[in-house]
Design an enzyme around this catalytic site. Structure first.
Site, PDB file in Angstrom:
ATOM      1  N   ASP A   1      -5.781   2.226   9.940  1.00 23.77           N
ATOM      2  CA  ASP A   1      -7.086   1.790  10.268  1.00 23.77           C
ATOM      3  C   ASP A   1      -7.389   1.406  11.583  1.00 23.77           C
ATOM      4  OD1 ASP A   1      -9.834   1.551   8.973  1.00 23.77           O
ATOM      5  OD2 ASP A   1      -9.454  -0.789   8.654  1.00 23.77           O
TER       6      ASP A   1
ATOM      7  N   ASP B   1       0.598   3.283   4.604  1.00 22.90           N
ATOM      8  CA  ASP B   1      -0.369   4.254   3.679  1.00 22.90           C
ATOM      9  C   ASP B   1      -1.430   4.666   4.396  1.00 22.90           C
ATOM     10  OD1 ASP B   1      -1.654   1.483   4.029  1.00 22.90           O
ATOM     11  OD2 ASP B   1      -2.101   0.904   2.130  1.00 22.90           O
TER      12      ASP B   1
ATOM     13  N   PHE C   1     -14.178   3.482   2.944  1.00 26.94           N
ATOM     14  CA  PHE C   1     -12.983   2.629   2.375  1.00 26.94           C
ATOM     15  C   PHE C   1     -12.636   3.197   1.113  1.00 26.94           C
ATOM     16  CE2 PHE C   1     -11.012  -0.880   0.087  1.00 26.94           C
ATOM     17  CZ  PHE C   1     -10.545  -1.596   0.951  1.00 26.94           C
TER      18      PHE C   1
ATOM     19  N   ARG D   1      -4.723   0.392  -7.297  1.00 26.56           N
ATOM     20  CA  ARG D   1      -3.393   0.815  -6.606  1.00 26.56           C
ATOM     21  C   ARG D   1      -2.648   1.965  -7.278  1.00 26.56           C
ATOM     22  NH1 ARG D   1      -2.092  -2.130  -2.164  1.00 26.56           N
ATOM     23  NH2 ARG D   1      -2.454  -4.491  -2.319  1.00 26.56           N
TER      24      ARG D   1
ATOM     25  N   GLY E   1       0.644  -1.198   0.103  1.00 27.78           N
ATOM     26  CA  GLY E   1      -0.059  -0.033  -0.114  1.00 27.78           C
ATOM     27  C   GLY E   1       0.866   1.164   0.025  1.00 27.78           C
TER      28      GLY E   1
ATOM     29  N   ASP F   1      -5.652  -0.349  -2.402  1.00 29.90           N
ATOM     30  CA  ASP F   1      -6.486  -1.528  -3.009  1.00 29.90           C
ATOM     31  C   ASP F   1      -7.732  -1.891  -2.539  1.00 29.90           C
ATOM     32  OD1 ASP F   1      -5.163  -3.013  -1.013  1.00 29.90           O
ATOM     33  OD2 ASP F   1      -5.913  -4.739  -2.286  1.00 29.90           O
TER      34      ASP F   1
ATOM     35  N   LYS G   1      -7.739   7.110   9.594  1.00 24.89           N
ATOM     36  CA  LYS G   1      -9.212   6.811   9.905  1.00 24.89           C
ATOM     37  C   LYS G   1      -9.158   6.524  11.614  1.00 24.89           C
ATOM     38  CE  LYS G   1     -10.389   3.855   6.194  1.00 24.89           C
ATOM     39  NZ  LYS G   1     -11.077   2.701   5.805  1.00 24.89           N
TER      40      LYS G   1
HETATM   41  P1  IMP Z   1      -4.931  -1.814  10.175  1.00 27.18           P
HETATM   42  O1  IMP Z   1      -4.017  -2.943  10.668  1.00 27.18           O
HETATM   43  O2  IMP Z   1      -6.371  -2.145  10.417  1.00 27.18           O
HETATM   44  O3  IMP Z   1      -4.621  -0.456  10.614  1.00 27.18           O
HETATM   45  O4  IMP Z   1      -5.029  -1.582   8.647  1.00 27.18           O
HETATM   46  C1  IMP Z   1      -3.872  -1.535   7.707  1.00 27.18           C
HETATM   47  C2  IMP Z   1      -3.947  -1.973   6.579  1.00 27.18           C
HETATM   48  O5  IMP Z   1      -5.092  -2.200   5.976  1.00 27.18           O
HETATM   49  C3  IMP Z   1      -3.426  -0.759   5.722  1.00 27.18           C
HETATM   50  O6  IMP Z   1      -2.297  -0.914   5.336  1.00 27.18           O
HETATM   51  C4  IMP Z   1      -4.265  -1.019   4.437  1.00 27.18           C
HETATM   52  O7  IMP Z   1      -3.494  -2.130   3.417  1.00 27.18           O
HETATM   53  C5  IMP Z   1      -5.644  -1.705   4.633  1.00 27.18           C
HETATM   54  N1  IMP Z   1      -6.709  -1.004   4.624  1.00 27.18           N
HETATM   55  C6  IMP Z   1      -7.450  -0.223   5.804  1.00 27.18           C
HETATM   56  N2  IMP Z   1      -8.235   0.523   5.481  1.00 27.18           N
HETATM   57  C7  IMP Z   1      -8.117   0.650   4.129  1.00 27.18           C
HETATM   58  C8  IMP Z   1      -8.715   1.359   3.139  1.00 27.18           C
HETATM   59  O8  IMP Z   1      -9.651   2.050   3.420  1.00 27.18           O
HETATM   60  N3  IMP Z   1      -8.627   1.028   1.820  1.00 27.18           N
HETATM   61  C9  IMP Z   1      -7.759   0.257   1.328  1.00 27.18           C
HETATM   62  N4  IMP Z   1      -6.981  -0.485   2.372  1.00 27.18           N
HETATM   63  C10 IMP Z   1      -7.456  -0.299   3.573  1.00 27.18           C
HETATM   64 MG    MG Z   2      -1.566  -2.510   2.959  1.00 21.35          MG
END
Ligand code: IMP
Ligand code: MG
Length: 176
Positions: free
Chosen positions: A101, A98, A150, A163, A41, A157, A129
């Protein structure tokens, strides 16, 4: 079924403008040896960010961190590859991803890096987010705060598509 929003959420020129100010913020407050980019990402963001800093002594390395199956919800299990091949002991790291979340990816990567004995560590994400956070984790540098939607494009992606687009779009569910 999903489709891209009609207009980008963040146009390419806004991303590029923010990267210039972000690069200054980072350069003024944190001296580091190496940018560690969490693929896939962050491939566009990290390359634009290092170009904006343009420091001849900055090194860059890539690791792969994936937690997504296919879909818009994380599988929760994080797979990290490439980290074991790097010798980061004693180095000052700027970890770049990237999007923040749930926070699980960054939180896990940070613990792994601390265990490897890095001497200093700050994190930088293009998008945050905040609403989705499930672990208590905050990045040191954030490009944009965004709502709980999202998003795709500029490295991000859905099922490995979108991407390569230069702007950030939201994905909307289509009802038939
Ligand atoms: P986390 O571990 O939940 O913080 O998520 C991180 C990873 O989830 C990021 O590096 C992204 O690859 C993916 N991700 C989270 N939200 C999105 C989104 O809105 N679009 C695309 N990928 C996302
Ligand atoms: Mg990712």
């Amino acid at each position: 079924m999903y489709q891209m929003s009609k207009k980008p959420m963040i146009p390419a020129r806004e991303i590029q403008a923010r990267i210039q100010t972000l690069a200054k913020e980072i350069a003024e407050s944190f001296e580091f040896d190496i940018v560690l980019s969490a693929l896939t990402g962050s491939f566009m963001f990290s390359t634009d960010l290092v170009r904006a800093m343009a420091n001849p002594s900055h090194k860059i390395a890539f690791i792969k961190a994936s937690s997504y199956g296919s879909g818009t919800e994380s599988s929760g299990k994080l797979t990290v590859t490439g980290l074991d091949k790097l010798n980061l002991k004693g180095l000052r790291i700027l970890l770049v991803d990237d999007i923040l979340d749930t926070g699980r990816t960054m939180h896990t990567l940070v613990s792994m890096l601390k265990e490897m004995g890095v001497s200093d560590l700050r994190t930088c994400v293009l998008l945050n987010k905040e609403e989705r956070r499930t672990v208590d984790y905050h990045a040191d540098f954030v490009g944009f705060e965004i709502a709980n939607e999202f998003v795709v494009g500029y490295g991000l992606d859905y099922d490995d598509n979108y991407r390569t687009l230069p702007e950030i779009w939201t994905l909307e569910e289509v009802q038939f």
